[in-house]
Design an enzyme around this catalytic site. Sequence first.
Site, short mmCIF file in Angstrom:
data_model
loop_
_atom_site.label_atom_id
_atom_site.label_comp_id
_atom_site.label_asym_id
_atom_site.label_seq_id
_atom_site.Cartn_x
_atom_site.Cartn_y
_atom_site.Cartn_z
NE ARG A 37 -2.83 0.41 3.39
CZ ARG A 37 -2.12 0.56 4.54
NH1 ARG A 37 -1.40 1.64 4.74
NH2 ARG A 37 -2.15 -0.38 5.45
CE1 TYR A 42 -17.36 12.11 -13.99
CE2 TYR A 42 -16.81 11.89 -11.68
CZ TYR A 42 -17.22 11.33 -12.87
OH TYR A 42 -17.47 9.98 -12.91
CG ASP A 83 -10.68 16.89 -12.94
OD1 ASP A 83 -10.06 16.44 -13.92
OD2 ASP A 83 -11.62 16.27 -12.40
CE LYS A 96 -13.63 9.06 -16.89
NZ LYS A 96 -13.99 10.22 -16.10
C1 LIG Z 1 -14.29 10.50 -14.70
C2 LIG Z 1 -13.90 11.77 -14.09
C3 LIG Z 1 -13.57 11.87 -12.73
C4 LIG Z 1 -13.67 10.68 -11.79
O1 LIG Z 1 -12.74 9.70 -12.10
P1 LIG Z 1 -12.95 8.12 -11.86
O2 LIG Z 1 -11.71 7.55 -12.42
O3 LIG Z 1 -14.20 7.73 -12.57
O4 LIG Z 1 -13.08 7.93 -10.38
C5 LIG Z 1 -13.16 13.08 -12.25
N1 LIG Z 1 -13.10 14.17 -13.04
C6 LIG Z 1 -13.42 14.12 -14.34
C7 LIG Z 1 -13.33 15.36 -15.17
C8 LIG Z 1 -13.83 12.94 -14.92
O5 LIG Z 1 -14.17 12.91 -16.21
#
Ligand SMILES: *Cc1c(COP(=O)(O)O)cnc(C)c1O
Length: 379
Positions: free
Chosen positions: A46, A98, A170, A195
Amino acid sequence: MGFLTDSIHAGQTPDASTGAVITPIYQTSTYAQEELGVSKGFDYGRTINPTRVALEANLATLENGKHGLAFSSGMSAIQAVAGLLSAGDHVIVSSNVYGGTFRFFDKIMRRYGLTFSWVDTSDLKQVQAAITPVTKMIYVETPTNPMLTITDLKGVAEIARSSKLLTVVDNTFMSPYFQRPLEFGIDLVLHSTTKYINGHSDVIGGVVVTRDDGLHEKLRFLQNAIGGVPSPFDCWLVLRSTKTLGLRMKQHNANAVKLADFLSGHPKVKKTYYPGLASHPQYDLAKKQMSGFGGMISIELGDLEKGKTMLRHVKIFALAESLGGVESLICHPASMTHGSVPLEDRLKLGLTDGLVRLSVGCEDGDDLLEDVSGALGSL
Ligand SMILES: *Cc1c(COP(=O)(O)O)cnc(C)c1O
């Protein structure tokens, strides 16, 4: 080094014992110690894992940062960042973040005594006006999902600096290939690596990158204390994927530019949202802080029935949540990704029932154009 060179090599050297060019999957939970108090720097899975270390170094380099920390999901990365805050702290958040981020802040972190102001961060005056004596953090998503609104990164960093606030971006929608927020003075950049960074729709993951040693130490403590770490195999998959991040982003961008051009001139499309169109209200800002416009496009078709008809008639685009994979996806934000946003708030953002979102993949652009054109022809 250039981005493509870094994406292939950063954080990775051939294995010292075998010469293996690819970083192995260190599928282990613990490490033998030579004697009490003497280890090779690895103690427990971890806390640290060699495959994860390679991925973290790779992503830190791509964001032009110093330290990276990998997580088991984007949400888990966001949770670690929220762990920097304490009860009583106030956070300014982009109003159109998001949906999962909204849910986490509003439904969970508020119970822990944090307060949030949901602000249109594309308007710096509103950001400035939202600052209170207990504000600690400005949390921005740019471009936003699915309206693709852009926030001035340098402007936000300047406002934050003068009030000693932590800034978080983000950067999931752009990937470090097209946008590197740390270069504009942002403190922390995070991604859902699910993504574009992984890009093959086969991993859930997250990362946080910073240049600040102190912030990194705090986040490393949180990563280990909370425990939302990715598996060695998932780290390996993402590390494999970043090797082609630049190549993929170029193709996503080229396809999306072509499609956005076509869509914006199509009689059945009432409005096309894409930062690469000169008609985008923040086109100049987009060109200033991004080196490309990405693969996300939203279009307004007028009503739910037209949206449904389009979703039904595309053949290459798959109807699915998520984005950023090599395969093209299409979705209906009002009922899918943003189903939990109250109607009134949705409409305020322009997120109507006739809005359709495209995650433009890496297929041949002409095939995608024909697919979309055919589907629109059925409206
Ligand atoms: C998908 C997404 C998240 C969350 O990520 P996960 O990998 O699904 O937990 C956060 N911010 C944005 C802009 C996203 O598209």
